[in-house]
Design a protein around this motif. Structure first.
Motif, mmCIF file in Angstrom:
data_model
loop_
_atom_site.group_PDB
_atom_site.id
_atom_site.type_symbol
_atom_site.label_atom_id
_atom_site.label_comp_id
_atom_site.label_asym_id
_atom_site.label_seq_id
_atom_site.Cartn_x
_atom_site.Cartn_y
_atom_site.Cartn_z
ATOM 1 N N UNK A 121 1.744 -3.321 8.277
ATOM 2 C CA UNK A 121 1.732 -3.930 6.946
ATOM 3 C C UNK A 121 0.958 -5.249 6.921
ATOM 4 N N UNK A 122 1.012 -6.001 8.016
ATOM 5 C CA UNK A 122 0.311 -7.284 8.081
ATOM 6 C C UNK A 122 -1.197 -7.118 8.272
ATOM 7 N N UNK A 123 -1.612 -6.182 9.113
ATOM 8 C CA UNK A 123 -3.026 -6.060 9.493
ATOM 9 C C UNK A 123 -3.855 -5.155 8.595
ATOM 10 N N UNK A 124 -3.216 -4.176 7.974
ATOM 11 C CA UNK A 124 -3.966 -3.174 7.214
ATOM 12 C C UNK A 124 -3.883 -3.412 5.718
ATOM 13 N N UNK A 125 -4.955 -3.030 5.030
ATOM 14 C CA UNK A 125 -4.935 -2.993 3.576
ATOM 15 C C UNK A 125 -3.898 -1.957 3.142
ATOM 16 N N UNK A 126 -3.326 -2.170 1.976
ATOM 17 C CA UNK A 126 -2.265 -1.301 1.464
ATOM 18 C C UNK A 126 -2.651 0.179 1.501
ATOM 19 N N UNK A 127 -3.889 0.521 1.135
ATOM 20 C CA UNK A 127 -4.291 1.928 1.049
ATOM 21 C C UNK A 127 -4.315 2.612 2.404
ATOM 22 N N UNK A 128 -4.386 1.849 3.502
ATOM 23 C CA UNK A 128 -4.340 2.439 4.849
ATOM 24 C C UNK A 128 -2.940 2.319 5.442
ATOM 25 N N UNK A 129 -2.281 1.197 5.227
ATOM 26 C CA UNK A 129 -0.920 1.002 5.746
ATOM 27 C C UNK A 129 0.026 2.073 5.209
ATOM 28 N N UNK A 130 -0.103 2.413 3.928
ATOM 29 C CA UNK A 130 0.815 3.382 3.318
ATOM 30 C C UNK A 130 0.714 4.741 4.004
ATOM 31 N N UNK A 131 -0.440 5.069 4.558
ATOM 32 C CA UNK A 131 -0.610 6.359 5.228
ATOM 33 C C UNK A 131 0.251 6.438 6.486
ATOM 34 N N UNK A 132 0.281 5.361 7.239
ATOM 35 C CA UNK A 132 1.130 5.332 8.437
ATOM 36 C C UNK A 132 2.599 5.255 8.055
ATOM 37 N N UNK A 133 2.917 4.436 7.067
ATOM 38 C CA UNK A 133 4.312 4.277 6.669
ATOM 39 C C UNK A 133 4.854 5.561 6.038
ATOM 40 N N UNK A 134 4.009 6.275 5.290
ATOM 41 C CA UNK A 134 4.422 7.583 4.748
ATOM 42 C C UNK A 134 4.715 8.565 5.881
ATOM 43 N N UNK A 135 3.889 8.541 6.923
ATOM 44 C CA UNK A 135 4.090 9.448 8.058
ATOM 45 C C UNK A 135 5.421 9.162 8.753
ATOM 46 N N UNK A 136 5.796 7.890 8.824
ATOM 47 C CA UNK A 136 7.089 7.519 9.426
ATOM 48 C C UNK A 136 8.248 7.927 8.539
ATOM 49 N N UNK A 137 8.083 7.794 7.234
ATOM 50 C CA UNK A 137 9.167 8.056 6.286
ATOM 51 C C UNK A 137 9.541 9.527 6.236
ATOM 52 N N UNK A 138 8.561 10.395 6.526
ATOM 53 C CA UNK A 138 8.845 11.820 6.419
ATOM 54 C C UNK A 138 8.868 12.245 4.968
ATOM 55 N N UNK A 139 9.681 13.210 4.646
ATOM 56 C CA UNK A 139 9.839 13.807 3.311
ATOM 57 C C UNK A 139 8.518 13.988 2.563
ATOM 58 N N UNK A 140 7.480 14.355 3.273
ATOM 59 C CA UNK A 140 6.162 14.551 2.669
ATOM 60 C C UNK A 140 5.840 16.015 2.553
ATOM 61 N N UNK A 141 4.625 16.379 2.326
ATOM 62 C CA UNK A 141 3.513 15.434 2.302
ATOM 63 C C UNK A 141 3.477 14.613 1.008
ATOM 64 N N UNK A 142 3.066 13.369 1.167
ATOM 65 C CA UNK A 142 2.900 12.462 0.045
ATOM 66 C C UNK A 142 1.502 12.671 -0.530
ATOM 67 N N UNK A 143 1.361 12.528 -1.827
ATOM 68 C CA UNK A 143 0.058 12.651 -2.484
ATOM 69 C C UNK A 143 -0.151 11.372 -3.277
#
Length: 152
Positions: A121-143
């Protein structure tokens, strides 16, 4: 002079062109996530790139992650589909687990690191950070869609 254009030619002209990319959300057993600092612009992102025409998405992820980081991965599942509405890029993100190799940089990366979710969250822009955080959260796939800078 009168020009004639068939319906199929008109449709082909109006069909939007998109590029498909793949990225690996590589999660280590300790919960750290693989990230690269891109050589072209210095931003931190997931390893990934353009999917080749005859390549299966899962094979593309394995290839891109290895090329950019030296890490071999096994693909678990699709966790998100992300569209850059400005550039017409559709990114498929797959959660992966490391299966070998060792970290190294490439022509496309100047740094390879395993980040905590907070560091993502600190190093990445929101549009890239959310991809990793979505992968951790599960319950996807997110669109999700974004304009290259922020989610829309």
């Amino acid at each position: 002079m009168l020009l004639y254009m068939s319906n199929s030619a008109r449709e082909a002209q109006s069909t939007p062109l998109h590029s498909v990319s793949v990225a690996g959300a590589v999660v280590r057993e300790d919960g750290r996530l693989l990230a690269i600092r891109r050589a072209d612009n210095g931003t931190w992102e997931l390893p990934g790139g353009v999917l080749e025409l005859a390549e299966a998405p899962e094979a593309g992820v394995v290839r891109e992650v290895f090329e950019e980081t030296g890490i071999q991965v096994e693909v678990d599942e699709l966790t998100g589909v992300y569209k850059n509405t400005t550039r017409g890029i559709v990114a498929l993100v797959f959660r992966c687990k490391p299966s070998g190799g060792s970290e190294r940089t490439s022509d496309e990366s100047t740094a390879v690191d395993w980040l905590t979710p907070e560091e993502v969250s600190e190093r990445m822009a929101e549009v890239y950070a959310v991809r990793l955080l979505d992968a951790l959260a599960g319950n996807g796939p997110h669109v999700r869609s974004h304009d290259g800078r922020q989610l829309t």
